[in-house]
Write an enzyme that holds these catalytic residues in place. Structure first.
Site, mmCIF file in Angstrom:
data_model
loop_
_atom_site.group_PDB
_atom_site.id
_atom_site.type_symbol
_atom_site.label_atom_id
_atom_site.label_comp_id
_atom_site.label_asym_id
_atom_site.label_seq_id
_atom_site.Cartn_x
_atom_site.Cartn_y
_atom_site.Cartn_z
ATOM 1 C CB VAL A 58 27.662 -5.703 35.607
ATOM 2 C CG1 VAL A 58 26.649 -6.850 35.522
ATOM 3 C CG2 VAL A 58 27.543 -4.793 34.398
ATOM 4 C CE1 TYR A 59 23.329 -8.917 36.991
ATOM 5 C CE2 TYR A 59 22.961 -9.633 39.238
ATOM 6 C CZ TYR A 59 23.131 -9.928 37.907
ATOM 7 O OH TYR A 59 23.091 -11.246 37.495
ATOM 8 C CB SER A 60 22.154 -0.956 39.672
ATOM 9 O OG SER A 60 20.815 -1.300 39.406
ATOM 10 C CG LEU A 61 26.705 0.476 35.729
ATOM 11 C CD1 LEU A 61 26.829 1.801 35.010
ATOM 12 C CD2 LEU A 61 27.649 -0.549 35.127
#
Length: 322
Positions: A58-61
């Site tokens: 999910v980090y920076s998608l």
């Protein structure tokens, strides 16, 4: 660099883990660094002997995994380092794009492997527990990935001790891979994990790898000081809104001033002194942040200093599980 094993496993990890949420796309969060800016941090971490790197889908998608994978493939010897990532959070506003169902876990793992550009994830963690999904479904899916060779170890992040105990029990009953680590919210400002989760992890040989070891930077600042990230970080305000949090910041600042070192070094040294803690996950958007964390490895607090730091603590409601 100092090294230890992750819990009761044979996996060797550095006593610091570089958290890679800070590297990805600034369009996701304004304070995130792009690949060009991130390069120096991976280089410095590897030069210092850090071999443990943590990110999440999910980090920076996904961009954080892409950058982490590219830079580590370029700079590191992959058989010597440990790459950790996580699954659970919403990747798209569409069905089956979040959570811990068998379908999402398996497809999310394949997507993470592609973004990271590797064949096997060293440590695959559930980012949170997923109450509607039976824990047996989640663990069976993770065990399947281990047997496929796509994942080496599995871990959990931020939940109640009863949830962790339930998961460990299910793994034991079924002969499935068990969680070897707990990535939880733990620092001088928030110590509620000491009540149940950390004793459970110590008893079960689970490595503790705390996130937000500096309380989203609060423990690195002088009392009352603000930064651009503080002003824009809504999550931070939900975590650290308890009256008395600044008392802990002030106590940390006093110990640091007496020592002639930074507050961040004191806060990290305190965490590193806890027997159950394997490696705090350190985020860095300035090279000095990383250098400070590395210096903290050499700081040994005495009993009086630890008492002074801990006496300022105020109990909190549970925070960080959702």
């Amino acid at each position: 660099m100092l090294y230890t094993t992750l819990g009761s496993t044979g996996l060797t990890v550095s006593r610091l883990c570089l958290g890679c949420m800070s590297y990805g796309s600034p369009t996701w969060r304004a304070w995130v660094l792009d690949e060009s800016a991130a390069r120096a941090f991976f280089k410095r971490a590897l030069e210092a002997g850090i071999n443990f790197f943590d990110t999440a889908d999910v980090y920076s998608l996904g961009a954080s995994e892409e950058i982490t994978g590219r830079l580590l493939r370029e700079m590191a010897k992959l058989d010597e380092i440990v790459i950790a990532t996580k699954v659970f959070n919403q990747m798209r506003n569409a069905p089956n794009m979040r959570g811990l169902s068998r379908k999402h876990i398996i497809q999310a793992c394949d997507a993470s492997l592609t973004r990271l550009g590797i064949e096997t994830i060293d440590l695959y963690q559930i980012h949170r527990f997923d109450a509607p999904v039976p824990i047996e479904e989640t663990l069976a899916a993770l065990d399947h990935l281990v047997h496929q060779g796509k994942v080496r170890y599995i871990g959990a992040s931020s939940g109640y001790a009863w949830q962790m105990a339930q998961a460990l029990s299910a793994s034991e009953r079924h002969g499935w891979a068990r969680f070897v680590s707990m990535q939880n919210h733990y620092n001088l400002v928030y110590r509620e994990e000491e009540r149940e989760m950390i004793p459970l992890c110590a008893a079960e040989g689970i490595g503790v790898i705390p996130w937000s070891p500096l309380a989203r930077g609060m423990l690195a600042r002088a009392p009352g000081e603000n930064t651009a990230r503080v002003d824009s970080d809504e999550f931070s305000r939900t975590l650290y809104d308890t009256p008395g949090d600044e008392d802990v910041v002030a106590a940390t600042h006093r110990v640091a001033t007496a020592r002639g070192i930074s507050s961040a070094e004191v806060a990290l040294a305190w965490l590193l002194s806890k027997p159950a803690v394997t490696a705090p996950i350190v985020g860095a958007t300035k090279l000095e942040h990383l250098d400070t964390a590395i210096r903290a490895l050499d700081v040994k607090l005495d009993d009086a200093e630890c008492r002074a730091l801990e006496a300022a603590y105020h109990p909190h409601s549970v925070k960080g599980h959702h």
